[in-house]
Design a protein around this motif. Structure first.
Motif, mmCIF file in Angstrom:
data_model
loop_
_atom_site.group_PDB
_atom_site.id
_atom_site.type_symbol
_atom_site.label_atom_id
_atom_site.label_comp_id
_atom_site.label_asym_id
_atom_site.label_seq_id
_atom_site.Cartn_x
_atom_site.Cartn_y
_atom_site.Cartn_z
ATOM 1 N N LEU A 104 0.799 -1.348 0.087
ATOM 2 C CA LEU A 104 0.217 -0.068 -0.101
ATOM 3 C C LEU A 104 1.033 1.321 0.044
ATOM 4 N N GLN A 147 2.495 1.814 -3.538
ATOM 5 C CA GLN A 147 1.493 1.751 -4.912
ATOM 6 C C GLN A 147 1.935 2.730 -5.719
ATOM 7 N N ILE A 175 -4.820 1.119 -11.286
ATOM 8 C CA ILE A 175 -5.450 0.137 -10.513
ATOM 9 C C ILE A 175 -5.382 -1.026 -11.288
ATOM 10 N N ILE A 235 -4.036 -5.625 -4.997
ATOM 11 C CA ILE A 235 -3.282 -4.344 -4.230
ATOM 12 C C ILE A 235 -1.705 -4.569 -4.106
ATOM 13 N N ARG A 255 -0.208 -3.741 -7.508
ATOM 14 C CA ARG A 255 -0.405 -2.187 -7.590
ATOM 15 C C ARG A 255 0.952 -1.564 -7.321
ATOM 16 N N GLU A 276 -12.734 -3.797 -1.353
ATOM 17 C CA GLU A 276 -12.744 -3.641 -2.479
ATOM 18 C C GLU A 276 -13.000 -2.257 -3.270
ATOM 19 N N TYR A 326 -10.212 0.227 -2.458
ATOM 20 C CA TYR A 326 -9.225 -0.118 -3.469
ATOM 21 C C TYR A 326 -9.427 0.389 -4.739
ATOM 22 N N SER A 327 -10.854 0.076 -5.472
ATOM 23 C CA SER A 327 -11.340 0.462 -6.856
ATOM 24 C C SER A 327 -11.498 1.915 -7.069
ATOM 25 N N ASN A 370 -9.534 4.250 -5.667
ATOM 26 C CA ASN A 370 -8.145 4.714 -5.320
ATOM 27 C C ASN A 370 -8.193 5.394 -3.875
ATOM 28 N N HIS A 392 -4.749 6.121 1.564
ATOM 29 C CA HIS A 392 -4.187 5.365 2.108
ATOM 30 C C HIS A 392 -4.480 5.118 3.634
ATOM 31 N N VAL A 397 -7.675 2.814 3.372
ATOM 32 C CA VAL A 397 -7.418 1.072 3.071
ATOM 33 C C VAL A 397 -6.623 0.484 4.224
#
Length: 197
Positions: free
Chosen positions: A91, A94, A99, A119, A122, A161, A164-165, A167, A170, A173
């Motif tokens: 993370l 990233q 994505i 993840i 990425r 999800e 994450y999707s 964006n 930090h 997530v």
């Protein structure tokens, strides 16, 4: 060494069975029996078992042979802790505004495993992604017990999800990853009882 067209399907078949608890922890994995089960010769089975030993999916002891791995509460907590550290590293590193698509979720597929791998990828760090994938394979057997131990985890998966999707930031997530791992570490004893039942 066996040819790739034989070894890869053999390796995948054995690994899949291990990930789904086909052999109870501690079960001796006899190459000849597995070869009969998979309708292959003993050589690709042995090659696969050695490879899986290197990946810590199989235990090997000289004089005793190959065994399905045993897992203790401490082992599970340690694996979850390492998985969290690796996920947080992925993370933190990233690649922004990129994505990696989450794999297709079919019946019986591991939604969390696919999401964690997306993840990890990425991050742009192939070594980190490989470590997360390998550890995720070893944790799969525990994730199979999520519903029985924790109840429905669809909301938890959906929140992670979605973050994450889109964006997400930090910290958002990170908080979801911490929650995921802490919930399972607190129930480590129940997971081990389920795995060894």
């Amino acid at each position: 060494m066996s040819p790739a067209h034989v070894i890869e399907p053999t390796y995948e078949a054995i690994k899949r069975r291990l990930m789904h608890g086909h052999w109870p922890p501690g079960t001796r994995l006899e190459a000849a029996r597995i070869a009969d089960l998979l309708h292959v010769s003993i050589t690709p089975v042995r090659d696969s078992l050695y490879r899986l030993t290197g990946e810590r999916m199989v235990d090997f002891t000289h004089g005793e042979g190959f065994h399905a791995p045993r897992m203790t509460e401490s082992d599970l907590r340690g694996m979850l802790e390492l998985h969290l550290v690796l996920m947080l590293a992925a993370l933190a590193t990233q690649v922004r505004d990129s994505i990696t698509p989450v794999g297709r979720l079919d019946k019986g597929s591991d939604g969390f495993g696919l999401l964690f791998l997306a993840i990890a990828r990425r991050s742009g760090n192939a070594e980190l992604a490989s470590c997360i994938a390998g550890l995720g394979d070893r944790l799969h057997i525990a994730r199979l017990a999520d519903t029985e131990i924790l109840g429905d985890t669809a909301d938890e998966h959906g929140a992670l999800e979605a973050a994450y999707s889109k964006n997400a930031t930090h910290p958002e997530v990170r908080a979801l990853l911490l929650h995921y791992h802490e919930r399972r570490a607190q129930e480590a004893a129940a997971y081990i009882r389920h795995i060894t039942a």
